[in-house]
Design a protein around this motif. Structure first.
Motif, PDB file in Angstrom:
ATOM      1  N   SER A  71       0.849  -1.193   0.000  1.00 31.56           N
ATOM      2  CA  SER A  71       0.000   0.000   0.000  1.00 31.56           C
ATOM      3  C   SER A  71       0.889   1.249   0.000  1.00 31.56           C
ATOM      4  O   SER A  71       2.070   1.161   0.343  1.00 31.56           O
ATOM      5  CB  SER A  71      -0.860   0.006   1.255  1.00 31.56           C
ATOM      6  OG  SER A  71      -0.021  -0.090   2.375  1.00 31.56           O
ATOM      7  N   ILE A  72       0.316   2.382  -0.354  1.00 32.44           N
ATOM      8  CA  ILE A  72       1.088   3.629  -0.331  1.00 32.44           C
ATOM      9  C   ILE A  72       1.380   3.991   1.127  1.00 32.44           C
ATOM     10  O   ILE A  72       0.513   3.898   1.984  1.00 32.44           O
ATOM     11  CB  ILE A  72       0.302   4.770  -1.034  1.00 32.44           C
ATOM     12  CG1 ILE A  72       0.152   4.434  -2.522  1.00 32.44           C
ATOM     13  CG2 ILE A  72       1.000   6.114  -0.838  1.00 32.44           C
ATOM     14  CD1 ILE A  72      -0.560   5.487  -3.335  1.00 32.44           C
ATOM     15  N   THR A 129       5.132   4.565  10.301  1.00 35.57           N
ATOM     16  CA  THR A 129       5.122   4.278  11.744  1.00 35.57           C
ATOM     17  C   THR A 129       3.720   4.286  12.346  1.00 35.57           C
ATOM     18  O   THR A 129       3.558   4.457  13.556  1.00 35.57           O
ATOM     19  CB  THR A 129       6.001   5.301  12.509  1.00 35.57           C
ATOM     20  OG1 THR A 129       5.464   6.609  12.260  1.00 35.57           O
ATOM     21  CG2 THR A 129       7.449   5.248  12.079  1.00 35.57           C
ATOM     22  N   GLY A 130       2.684   4.193  11.514  1.00 34.11           N
ATOM     23  CA  GLY A 130       1.324   4.093  12.037  1.00 34.11           C
ATOM     24  C   GLY A 130       0.670   5.424  12.355  1.00 34.11           C
ATOM     25  O   GLY A 130      -0.391   5.460  12.981  1.00 34.11           O
ATOM     26  N   MET A 131       1.274   6.545  11.933  1.00 31.36           N
ATOM     27  CA  MET A 131       0.755   7.867  12.329  1.00 31.36           C
ATOM     28  C   MET A 131      -0.172   8.491  11.282  1.00 31.36           C
ATOM     29  O   MET A 131      -1.095   9.204  11.640  1.00 31.36           O
ATOM     30  CB  MET A 131       1.916   8.835  12.559  1.00 31.36           C
ATOM     31  CG  MET A 131       2.960   8.336  13.504  1.00 31.36           C
ATOM     32  SD  MET A 131       2.497   8.583  15.191  1.00 31.36           S
ATOM     33  CE  MET A 131       2.954  10.276  15.380  1.00 31.36           C
ATOM     34  N   CYS A 132       0.085   8.261   9.977  1.00 33.13           N
ATOM     35  CA  CYS A 132      -0.616   9.056   8.963  1.00 33.13           C
ATOM     36  C   CYS A 132      -1.871   8.378   8.423  1.00 33.13           C
ATOM     37  O   CYS A 132      -2.752   9.041   7.886  1.00 33.13           O
ATOM     38  CB  CYS A 132       0.323   9.385   7.799  1.00 33.13           C
ATOM     39  SG  CYS A 132       0.786   7.941   6.809  1.00 33.13           S
ATOM     40  N   GLY A 133      -1.969   7.088   8.533  1.00 41.77           N
ATOM     41  CA  GLY A 133      -3.162   6.373   8.057  1.00 41.77           C
ATOM     42  C   GLY A 133      -3.153   6.072   6.564  1.00 41.77           C
ATOM     43  O   GLY A 133      -4.084   5.462   6.033  1.00 41.77           O
ATOM     44  N   LYS A 138      -6.533  -2.227   9.114  1.00 39.92           N
ATOM     45  CA  LYS A 138      -5.147  -2.481   9.536  1.00 39.92           C
ATOM     46  C   LYS A 138      -4.240  -1.467   8.851  1.00 39.92           C
ATOM     47  O   LYS A 138      -4.528  -1.012   7.736  1.00 39.92           O
ATOM     48  CB  LYS A 138      -4.691  -3.887   9.112  1.00 39.92           C
ATOM     49  CG  LYS A 138      -5.516  -5.014   9.697  1.00 39.92           C
ATOM     50  CD  LYS A 138      -5.130  -5.286  11.119  1.00 39.92           C
ATOM     51  CE  LYS A 138      -6.015  -6.364  11.727  1.00 39.92           C
ATOM     52  NZ  LYS A 138      -5.838  -6.501  13.163  1.00 39.92           N
ATOM     53  N   PHE A 139      -3.127  -1.139   9.498  1.00 37.69           N
ATOM     54  CA  PHE A 139      -2.111  -0.293   8.884  1.00 37.69           C
ATOM     55  C   PHE A 139      -0.952  -1.201   8.489  1.00 37.69           C
ATOM     56  O   PHE A 139      -0.354  -1.861   9.351  1.00 37.69           O
ATOM     57  CB  PHE A 139      -1.668   0.803   9.852  1.00 37.69           C
ATOM     58  CG  PHE A 139      -2.781   1.754  10.189  1.00 37.69           C
ATOM     59  CD1 PHE A 139      -3.411   2.470   9.182  1.00 37.69           C
ATOM     60  CD2 PHE A 139      -3.230   1.902  11.481  1.00 37.69           C
ATOM     61  CE1 PHE A 139      -4.469   3.326   9.465  1.00 37.69           C
ATOM     62  CE2 PHE A 139      -4.288   2.751  11.774  1.00 37.69           C
ATOM     63  CZ  PHE A 139      -4.910   3.467  10.769  1.00 37.69           C
TER      64      PHE A 139
END
Ligand code: FAD
Ligand code: FES
Ligand code: MG
Length: 279
Positions: A213-214, A219-223, A234-235
């Motif tokens: 995915s793009i 680090t899980g911050m931007c979505g 899920k990220f």
């Protein structure tokens, strides 16, 4: 700065780079990735750790030229440096003795499959590898994959080398003939991973895919890397990149991969024009 100490052209559109990054090399685990910034004003892109050497303090990345940033990356040579290399990111691959595992690598997906197949072999698994590319000139690392596989099947879409066809055909045959297969790992273009998952589903064989995915921060911050797996959000950067292929909402992934297509095309045209003006 992260210095490139070696560069190798694996095929006309795929480069291997060995980069000095001792802290990352020390912590790296199979299946993890880094986020790279090629220049001070560049965007961030994720690339899988295709290999690493903790003693030497280097990591190896293999990148296919598909757009502005990967074209810029391919212009760098041994001796050049890049400003940012962040990692290792993502969850490591699950490495255990599962029994017999089929590893499927398509296109540049062959690079991330290699360390996984190697680690699974070291863990005592019987490894059957299927690797494929559109044509002979896009194939690389057949020797590396052969060295970690008990059996290797090579395909090209156009039949220019080895078996003509796509990877799902031999994958189906292996599953029909070998009831011992307990796991399939498929890495490559999303469409290939979707069809590998559809192929394995009737056989009930657990299938792990590495989603592309793009990503932005990693680090899980931007979505940005949001996907849906088994109906849950899920990220990919922190919950993956590996997921159960039978549970992935592939249509959502395809749609989100295409979100910036127009901007990406425009950016590449602009970059190529500037390159021509400077030539
Ligand atoms: P663009 O023209 O900007 O984009 C082309 C296509 O690439 C887009 O349509 C989109 O689907 C995808 N893409 C664009 N930007 C991003 C981004 N920031 N993050 C992710 N995908 C993007 N490629 C390799 O060649 N080797 C690898 O080892 C590798 N490992 C990856 C590991 C992970 C966890 C992920 C998520 C992707 C990986 N990729 C890898 C894909 C690589 O990140 C994209 O090809 C690259 O970002 C494209 O950037 P571009 O500017 O060259 O192309
Ligand atoms: Fe930002 Fe995953 S890349 S949340
Ligand atoms: Mg880009």
């Amino acid at each position: 700065m992260y210095k490139i100490i070696a560069k190798e052209k694996l095929c006309p559109v795929v480069d291997l780079m060995e980069i000095e990054a001792p802290a990352i090399a020390k912590k790296a685990k199979t299946g993890q990735f880094v986020v790279v910034r090629v220049d001070e004003v560049g965007e961030r892109i994720p690339l899988t750790l295709a290999d690493w050497n903790a003693k030497k303090g280097t990591v190896t990345l293999v990148a296919m030229q598909v757009g502005t940033t990967t074209y810029k990356l391919s212009c760098l040579n041994a001796g050049d440096s890049m400003p940012d290399l962040i990692g290792p990111l993502g969850l490591p691959s699950e490495i255990e003795n599962f029994g017999t595992v089929v590893c499927v690598g398509g296109g540049v997906g062959v690079a991330p499959v290699y360390p996984i197949a190697r680690a699974l072999r070291q863990a005592g698994n019987r490894i059957i590898t299927v690797m494929g590319a559109r044509s002979k000139d896009l194939l690389f690392w057949e020797d590396r994959l052969r060295s970690v596989s008990h059996e290797l099947i090579v395909t090209t879409d156009d039949g220019s080398y080895a078996r003509k066809g796509v990877v799902t055909e031999p994958l189906k045959e292996v599953l029909e003939r070998d009831k011992q297969v307990s796991r399939v790992i498929a890495i490559g273009p999303a469409i290939m991973m979707k069809f590998c998952s559809l192929t394995t589903k009737p056989f009930g064989v657990r299938t792990i895919v590495s989603l592309n995915s793009i990503m932005v921060d990693g680090t899980g911050m931007c979505g940005c890397c949001r996907v849906s797996v088994g109906g849950a959000t899920k990220f990919v950067c922190v919950n993956g990149p590996e997921f159960d292929g039978h549970q992935v909402d592939w249509d959502l992934l395809f749609a989100r991969q295409r979100i910036y297509c127009d901007e990406e095309r425009h950016s590449l045209e602009l970059w190529k024009t500037r390159q021509c003006q400077h030539a």
